[in-house]
Design an enzyme around this catalytic site. Structure first.
Site, short mmCIF file in Angstrom:
data_model
loop_
_atom_site.label_atom_id
_atom_site.label_comp_id
_atom_site.label_asym_id
_atom_site.label_seq_id
_atom_site.Cartn_x
_atom_site.Cartn_y
_atom_site.Cartn_z
N CYS A 53 0.86 -1.24 0.13
CA CYS A 53 0.05 -0.18 -0.14
C CYS A 53 1.01 1.25 0.02
O CYS A 53 1.74 1.43 0.64
CB CYS A 53 -0.85 0.03 1.28
SG CYS A 53 -1.68 1.61 1.44
N ASP A 60 -0.25 -6.00 0.09
CA ASP A 60 -1.59 -6.41 -0.44
C ASP A 60 -1.18 -7.47 -1.35
O ASP A 60 -0.20 -7.65 -1.83
CB ASP A 60 -1.83 -5.04 -1.43
CG ASP A 60 -2.14 -3.79 -0.89
OD1 ASP A 60 -2.97 -4.04 0.27
OD2 ASP A 60 -1.90 -2.69 -1.05
#
Length: 155
Positions: A53, A60
């Site tokens: 992120c 992620d």
């Protein structure tokens, strides 16, 4: 095409290669399509794709499906793997990661057709799926569904 000289410019295949620290540093390589003139689809599946992120630095995770109909070039698979791994240290939103991967491949290969499905796992309770396609599917090419179900505990 059995002339091995078509592979002489490859720099990563067949040896130990350092993991690139960013997508910009990653070297994507291509080889001539030995079946040029025949339309067919190539699929790469990366079920453990990771990035960061850009705001929080938290990881992620996504299941990527890359489908393309080659023209003159094929992507060399080890270079693709190293390119995808380079996102592990890269901060970008899901949409940017997915579309930038597709555009980099299109720039390298100039395929007849390409699509990518980025099936991202939830962050904050919301999965984000991102899709990109270069245009209509070439006539006469079988394009199977990507087969990644909507999020219900993928895996």
């Amino acid at each position: 095409m059995t002339d091995k000289s078509i592979y002489e410019n490859l720099t990563q295949l067949g040896g130990q290669t350092e993991q690139p620290q960013s997508p910009e540093e990653a070297v994507l390589e291509k080889v001539p399509n030995p079946q040029e003139g025949t339309d067919y689809m190539v699929r790469f599946t990366a079920p453990e794709f990771t990035s960061l992120c850009p705001i929080t630095g938290q990881p992620d995770f996504a299941h990527l499906m890359i489908d393309y109909v080659p023209d003159k070039w094929l992507v060399e698979s080890k270079s693709l793997k190293l390119f995808l791994v380079s996102f592990r240290n890269h901060g970008a939103f899901h949409e940017d990661c997915t579309v930038s991967i597709a555009k980099r491949l299109v720039d390298l290969l100039d395929p007849k057709w390409l699509r990518i499905g980025g099936y991202w796992y939830p962050r904050g309770g919301i999965p984000i799926d991102v899709f990109y396609q270069t245009g209509p599917v070439p006539d006469g090419v079988w394009i199977p569904e990507q087969g990644v179900p909507p999020y219900r505990g993928r895996g």
